[in-house]
Design an enzyme around this catalytic site. Structure first.
Site, PDB file in Angstrom:
ATOM      1  N   HIS A 127      -5.368 -10.759   9.481  1.00 28.23           N
ATOM      2  CA  HIS A 127      -4.181  -9.993  10.246  1.00 28.23           C
ATOM      3  C   HIS A 127      -4.354  -8.604   9.982  1.00 28.23           C
ATOM      4  O   HIS A 127      -4.593  -7.841   8.857  1.00 28.23           O
ATOM      5  CB  HIS A 127      -3.217 -10.801   9.677  1.00 28.23           C
ATOM      6  CG  HIS A 127      -2.581 -10.469   8.602  1.00 28.23           C
ATOM      7  ND1 HIS A 127      -1.822  -9.648   7.878  1.00 28.23           N
ATOM      8  CD2 HIS A 127      -2.644 -11.564   7.397  1.00 28.23           C
ATOM      9  CE1 HIS A 127      -1.573  -9.618   6.732  1.00 28.23           C
ATOM     10  NE2 HIS A 127      -2.189 -10.876   6.249  1.00 28.23           N
ATOM     11  N   ASP A 139      -3.911  -7.187   1.593  1.00 30.68           N
ATOM     12  CA  ASP A 139      -3.134  -8.084   2.303  1.00 30.68           C
ATOM     13  C   ASP A 139      -2.773  -7.353   3.431  1.00 30.68           C
ATOM     14  O   ASP A 139      -1.540  -6.978   3.911  1.00 30.68           O
ATOM     15  CB  ASP A 139      -1.690  -8.748   1.512  1.00 30.68           C
ATOM     16  CG  ASP A 139      -1.272  -9.679   2.274  1.00 30.68           C
ATOM     17  OD1 ASP A 139      -1.975 -10.257   3.367  1.00 30.68           O
ATOM     18  OD2 ASP A 139      -0.082 -10.009   2.113  1.00 30.68           O
ATOM     19  N   GLU A 173       1.425 -11.339  11.678  1.00 27.55           N
ATOM     20  CA  GLU A 173       1.420 -12.423  10.811  1.00 27.55           C
ATOM     21  C   GLU A 173       2.284 -12.256   9.807  1.00 27.55           C
ATOM     22  O   GLU A 173       2.796 -13.480   9.446  1.00 27.55           O
ATOM     23  CB  GLU A 173      -0.094 -12.362  10.148  1.00 27.55           C
ATOM     24  CG  GLU A 173      -0.502 -13.684   9.167  1.00 27.55           C
ATOM     25  CD  GLU A 173       0.164 -13.470   7.711  1.00 27.55           C
ATOM     26  OE1 GLU A 173      -0.165 -14.547   6.913  1.00 27.55           O
ATOM     27  OE2 GLU A 173       0.540 -12.384   7.392  1.00 27.55           O
ATOM     28  N   GLU A 174       2.589 -11.331   9.257  1.00 24.92           N
ATOM     29  CA  GLU A 174       3.854 -11.291   8.068  1.00 24.92           C
ATOM     30  C   GLU A 174       5.221 -11.562   8.772  1.00 24.92           C
ATOM     31  O   GLU A 174       6.097 -12.098   7.874  1.00 24.92           O
ATOM     32  CB  GLU A 174       3.778  -9.918   7.587  1.00 24.92           C
ATOM     33  CG  GLU A 174       2.669  -9.187   6.892  1.00 24.92           C
ATOM     34  CD  GLU A 174       2.136 -10.159   5.563  1.00 24.92           C
ATOM     35  OE1 GLU A 174       3.098 -11.158   5.309  1.00 24.92           O
ATOM     36  OE2 GLU A 174       1.349  -9.670   5.099  1.00 24.92           O
ATOM     37  N   ASP A 202      -7.889 -13.792   4.461  1.00 23.02           N
ATOM     38  CA  ASP A 202      -6.664 -13.299   4.054  1.00 23.02           C
ATOM     39  C   ASP A 202      -6.565 -12.784   2.810  1.00 23.02           C
ATOM     40  O   ASP A 202      -6.735 -13.886   1.874  1.00 23.02           O
ATOM     41  CB  ASP A 202      -5.634 -14.014   4.552  1.00 23.02           C
ATOM     42  CG  ASP A 202      -4.240 -13.313   4.551  1.00 23.02           C
ATOM     43  OD1 ASP A 202      -3.996 -12.136   4.153  1.00 23.02           O
ATOM     44  OD2 ASP A 202      -3.164 -13.928   4.902  1.00 23.02           O
ATOM     45  N   HIS A 281       2.531  -7.744  -1.541  1.00 24.79           N
ATOM     46  CA  HIS A 281       3.709  -7.343  -0.573  1.00 24.79           C
ATOM     47  C   HIS A 281       4.588  -6.248  -1.257  1.00 24.79           C
ATOM     48  O   HIS A 281       5.801  -6.071  -0.998  1.00 24.79           O
ATOM     49  CB  HIS A 281       4.690  -8.617  -0.455  1.00 24.79           C
ATOM     50  CG  HIS A 281       4.205  -9.422   0.498  1.00 24.79           C
ATOM     51  ND1 HIS A 281       4.824 -10.706   0.964  1.00 24.79           N
ATOM     52  CD2 HIS A 281       3.125  -9.523   1.174  1.00 24.79           C
ATOM     53  CE1 HIS A 281       4.102 -11.410   2.020  1.00 24.79           C
ATOM     54  NE2 HIS A 281       2.913 -10.421   1.854  1.00 24.79           N
TER      55      HIS A 281
END
Length: 311
Positions: A127, A139, A173-174, A202, A281
């Site tokens: 992603h 990520d 994707e998130e 990922d 994140h």
């Protein structure tokens, strides 16, 4: 990798999309014919320079966009443009698939190496978006960079595989695997059945401890269908023991393909979902959150698997 699992059902209703190229998913895509190839039986060795250069570019896009590459931001738009230009320049048939979700613009970039049997596709994906809170270099800039390094390796080797190779770079994707779900749900009739395998990457750039990766895992889905075998072979050759059955809780883009009946697996540089890292994140998921050693391992593991599975 996202926080919560979202079901594929209802995705089409939640997404209003317009294909950047009219007609079928690949119709009219820009194509550059590669230079006459030299067949390669084994993949070339990918050094750290290639994926790390791509990660540096992604970080620059985030810096110019309030430290994020979230959908709807200039950081994400720049990422999509970069993917398209890089892949088209390498001679891949490249399509940008635009869509809107939650009132924000996003896009998938689909790239296909124009050789091999189109009725038998080996597909790999990562992603291309981050969360709003950070630049998303591990990520999932790590997966994006590893795939771009592989695209270059395939072009430079002049690979003529038995099966078709296709890479997908997924937007949103998130937000719940929106891009990959949209792609799968809008494939023309019979096209899903042509995808022999989907490989997901990922978070493959985690930092190392004492010279070794924090922990490498293969998705549990690949245990029964044989897709984990080439990855196991590669990591074993490097003296690395992997967790062969990571339970992903379908928290990434492989879920859309799995739900459509496609065989899937993937690789992650974590031992479990409880060890996603201190910068997961967060704003600190930048270049300091990845290891060039991990990027080398991930990139070459992908190459080994793609070469093997595509014949």
């Amino acid at each position: 990798m996202r926080v919560r699992k979202f079901a594929l059902a209802g995705v089409a209703a939640a997404v209003t999309a317009t294909l950047a190229v009219a007609g079928s998913t690949y119709a009219g895509a820009a194509t550059v014919t590669p230079v006459a190839p030299v067949a390669a039986a084994t993949p070339p060795v990918i050094t750290a320079a290639a994926p790390m250069a791509h990660l540096t570019q992604l970080m620059n896009f985030a810096k110019a966009s309030s430290n994020t590459r979230v959908i709807g931001s200039t950081g994400f738009t720049s990422t999509v443009s970069y993917l398209q230009s890089q892949l088209t320049g390498l001679g891949w048939t490249t399509t940008v698939q635009n869509f809107t979700t939650g009132g924000k613009k996003a896009a998938n970039v689909i790239a296909e190496w124009p050789y091999g049997d189109a009725a038998h596709v080996i597909m790999a994906g990562a992603h291309s978006d981050s969360v709003k809170a950070g630049p998303g270099i591990n990520d999932d800039g790590s997966g994006v960079a590893a795939l771009l390094a592989n695209a270059s390796a395939i072009t430079q080797s002049g690979l003529r595989p038995a099966k078709r190779i296709r890479f997908g770079f997924w937007g949103a994707e998130e937000q719940g695997d929106i891009g990959s779900s949209y792609y799968v749900s809008h494939l023309a009739g019979g096209e899903t059945a042509k995808i022999d395998a989907y490989l997901n990457f990922d978070m493959v750039g985690n930092k190392v401890e004492n010279g070794k990766a924090v922990g490498w895992s293969l998705y549990a889905d690949g245990q029964s269908n044989g897709l984990n075998t080439p990855f196991k072979t590669y990591f074993t050759s490097k003296g690395i023991t992997v967790n062969p059955s990571l339970d992903t809780d379908d928290r990434s883009d492989h879920a859309a393909f799995k739900n459509a009946g496609v065989k899937v697996t993937g690789v992650s540089s974590v031992r479990s979902l409880n060890e996603l890292g201190a910068c997961y994140h967060k704003a600190c998921d930048d270049l300091t959150d990845v290891s060039s050693d991990s990027m080398v391992l991930a990139s070459n593991a992908i190459a080994s698997a793609v070469w093997t599975l595509a014949g």
